[in-house]
Write an enzyme that holds these catalytic residues in place. Sequence first.
Site, PDB file in Angstrom:
ATOM      1  N   GLY A 153       7.504   2.105 -10.735  1.00  0.00           N
ATOM      2  CA  GLY A 153       7.509   2.850  -9.481  1.00  0.00           C
ATOM      3  C   GLY A 153       6.559   4.029  -9.611  1.00  0.00           C
TER       4      GLY A 153
ATOM      5  CG  LEU B 229      11.203  11.751  -8.118  1.00  0.00           C
ATOM      6  CD1 LEU B 229      12.638  11.559  -8.557  1.00  0.00           C
ATOM      7  CD2 LEU B 229      10.757  13.165  -8.423  1.00  0.00           C
ATOM      8  N   GLY B 230       7.872   8.959  -9.836  1.00  0.00           N
ATOM      9  CA  GLY B 230       7.288   8.191 -10.943  1.00  0.00           C
ATOM     10  C   GLY B 230       5.992   8.837 -11.413  1.00  0.00           C
TER      11      GLY B 230
ATOM     12  CE  LYS C 159      19.982  15.345  -4.994  1.00  0.00           C
ATOM     13  NZ  LYS C 159      18.926  14.581  -5.635  1.00  0.00           N
TER      14      LYS C 159
ATOM     15  CB  SER D 159      14.977  13.893   2.051  1.00  0.00           C
ATOM     16  OG  SER D 159      16.368  13.689   1.941  1.00  0.00           O
TER      17      SER D 159
HETATM   18  P1  NAP Z   1       8.519   6.677  -3.515  1.00  0.00           P
HETATM   19  O1  NAP Z   1       7.538   7.788  -3.429  1.00  0.00           O
HETATM   20  O2  NAP Z   1       8.690   5.784  -2.322  1.00  0.00           O
HETATM   21  O3  NAP Z   1       8.118   5.801  -4.777  1.00  0.00           O
HETATM   22  C1  NAP Z   1       8.760   4.591  -5.097  1.00  0.00           C
HETATM   23  C2  NAP Z   1       7.736   3.719  -5.776  1.00  0.00           C
HETATM   24  O4  NAP Z   1       8.380   2.565  -6.305  1.00  0.00           O
HETATM   25  C3  NAP Z   1       6.637   3.219  -4.837  1.00  0.00           C
HETATM   26  O5  NAP Z   1       5.391   3.410  -5.465  1.00  0.00           O
HETATM   27  C4  NAP Z   1       6.961   1.732  -4.709  1.00  0.00           C
HETATM   28  O6  NAP Z   1       5.843   0.931  -4.462  1.00  0.00           O
HETATM   29  C5  NAP Z   1       7.511   1.472  -6.098  1.00  0.00           C
HETATM   30  N1  NAP Z   1       8.238   0.212  -6.213  1.00  0.00           N
HETATM   31  C6  NAP Z   1       9.317  -0.221  -5.515  1.00  0.00           C
HETATM   32  N2  NAP Z   1       9.697  -1.444  -5.925  1.00  0.00           N
HETATM   33  C7  NAP Z   1       8.823  -1.792  -6.919  1.00  0.00           C
HETATM   34  C8  NAP Z   1       8.681  -2.940  -7.723  1.00  0.00           C
HETATM   35  N3  NAP Z   1       9.503  -3.982  -7.615  1.00  0.00           N
HETATM   36  N4  NAP Z   1       7.682  -2.963  -8.627  1.00  0.00           N
HETATM   37  C9  NAP Z   1       6.819  -1.927  -8.750  1.00  0.00           C
HETATM   38  N5  NAP Z   1       6.904  -0.801  -8.005  1.00  0.00           N
HETATM   39  C10 NAP Z   1       7.901  -0.743  -7.096  1.00  0.00           C
HETATM   40  O7  NAP Z   1       9.969   7.208  -3.878  1.00  0.00           O
HETATM   41  P2  NAP Z   1      10.368   8.606  -4.580  1.00  0.00           P
HETATM   42  O8  NAP Z   1      10.301   9.686  -3.556  1.00  0.00           O
HETATM   43  O9  NAP Z   1       9.619   8.771  -5.842  1.00  0.00           O
HETATM   44  O10 NAP Z   1      11.912   8.365  -4.840  1.00  0.00           O
HETATM   45  C11 NAP Z   1      12.424   7.579  -5.916  1.00  0.00           C
HETATM   46  C12 NAP Z   1      13.919   7.875  -6.011  1.00  0.00           C
HETATM   47  O11 NAP Z   1      14.072   9.236  -6.442  1.00  0.00           O
HETATM   48  C13 NAP Z   1      14.651   7.765  -4.674  1.00  0.00           C
HETATM   49  O12 NAP Z   1      15.937   7.256  -4.847  1.00  0.00           O
HETATM   50  C14 NAP Z   1      14.722   9.205  -4.190  1.00  0.00           C
HETATM   51  O13 NAP Z   1      15.810   9.455  -3.305  1.00  0.00           O
HETATM   52  C15 NAP Z   1      14.891   9.933  -5.516  1.00  0.00           C
HETATM   53  N6  NAP Z   1      14.443  11.340  -5.459  1.00  0.00           N
HETATM   54  C16 NAP Z   1      13.204  11.641  -4.985  1.00  0.00           C
HETATM   55  C17 NAP Z   1      12.785  12.966  -4.952  1.00  0.00           C
HETATM   56  C18 NAP Z   1      11.422  13.357  -4.433  1.00  0.00           C
HETATM   57  O14 NAP Z   1      11.160  14.558  -4.301  1.00  0.00           O
HETATM   58  N7  NAP Z   1      10.513  12.433  -4.132  1.00  0.00           N
HETATM   59  C19 NAP Z   1      13.647  13.976  -5.422  1.00  0.00           C
HETATM   60  C20 NAP Z   1      14.906  13.624  -5.930  1.00  0.00           C
HETATM   61  C21 NAP Z   1      15.293  12.296  -5.933  1.00  0.00           C
HETATM   62  P3  NAP Z   1       5.392   0.618  -2.941  1.00  0.00           P
HETATM   63  O15 NAP Z   1       4.836   1.868  -2.386  1.00  0.00           O
HETATM   64  O16 NAP Z   1       4.398  -0.468  -3.152  1.00  0.00           O
HETATM   65  O17 NAP Z   1       6.639   0.159  -2.226  1.00  0.00           O
END
Ligand code: NAP
Length: 307
Positions: free
Chosen positions: A9, A13-14, A184, A252
């Site tokens: 991912g 966050l990744g 949370k 969010s």
């Molecule tokens: P995001 O920006 O949407 O990133 C998720 C990534 O995972 C995308 O690049 C997506 O690719 C990839 N992905 C999904 N399925 C996949 C697969 N099978 N193989 C390879 N890549 C895959 O999400 P995020 O904001 O980082 O959030 C991740 C989690 O952390 C969530 O549960 C969120 O609630 C939590 N969180 C986030 C934050 C924040 O500030 N962002 C803070 C606290 C908690 P595609 O784009 O191609 O779908």
Amino acid sequence: MNTAWHVLGAGSLGTLWACRLARAGQPVQLLLRDREHLASYRAAGGLSLSEPGHTQTYSIDAQTLIDDGPIQRLLLACKAYDAEAAIRSVLPRLAANAELVLLQNGLGSQQAVAALAPHARCIFASSTEGAFRHGPWQATFAGHGHTWLGDSLDLTPAPWLNELQAAGISHEWSVDILSRLWRKLALNCAINPLTVLYDCRNGGLTAHPCEVATLCAELSDLLHCCGQPEAAYQLHEDVLKVIAATAANYSSMHQDVTQRRRTEIDYLLGYACAAATRHACPTPHLHALHAGLRQCLQAHGLPAGRV
Ligand code: NAP
């Protein structure tokens, strides 16, 4: 050589985790969906992380999910609704004693992943860090925060916490990670859905004090029914504090809806309502909120989640 961090991912966050680990000298391997994504990533030259004052690109190694090679340590950084499918696709690669670090918000996806990979150690995380994507393979570190990590089946701290320390990832081992995740989730349920339904910033909820208070009372009852009394402690007071401290922000979930992105409803309000039904805990307002939110998501053409 330290064990590699496989990061599945490369979103907000990744990217934040991968870039900080890589620049601290830790071996990092990104796991991308397929050859197309891999080609696009290579053309971009790496992952870019923007922080106040500077942006840097990190040429982190990447491969596809179905490449060869065992995975010993996996950071799962996808959305909760993608977690099961993502883990399924790497199951054949997971080492017998693999460790999975699950960054997903809410509850439910972690348990589903753990059931799929019973031989792996699943470490749940709850983070207050903030990041967003501003383009393909680009993320902005928007808010410094803290990440709690824990394993409710084995309270022994993970042996690699020093690597997070070296990477500047503010963290702490929690012996009660489920309580943190529940707290949370409850805060989220009391604030985020209402901001979507009233189409307002968090501060807009000060106009609806009775609704907020009623939801907090039901959520508090639910936490007690689920054996999480600590997560219920002064919930209403905390919700009011969060509303005041973040009055100018859009939640969010509100941001997801306005940007036409799928929400994590099933792992937040949906999970709470399902738990209430399971425990026969009366939560009529929470259920009505869930129904209203589902209707609103449908009206926006977004997945409304499970009933
Ligand atoms: P995001 O920006 O949407 O990133 C998720 C990534 O995972 C995308 O690049 C997506 O690719 C990839 N992905 C999904 N399925 C996949 C697969 N099978 N193989 C390879 N890549 C895959 O999400 P995020 O904001 O980082 O959030 C991740 C989690 O952390 C969530 O549960 C969120 O609630 C939590 N969180 C986030 C934050 C924040 O500030 N962002 C803070 C606290 C908690 P595609 O784009 O191609 O779908």
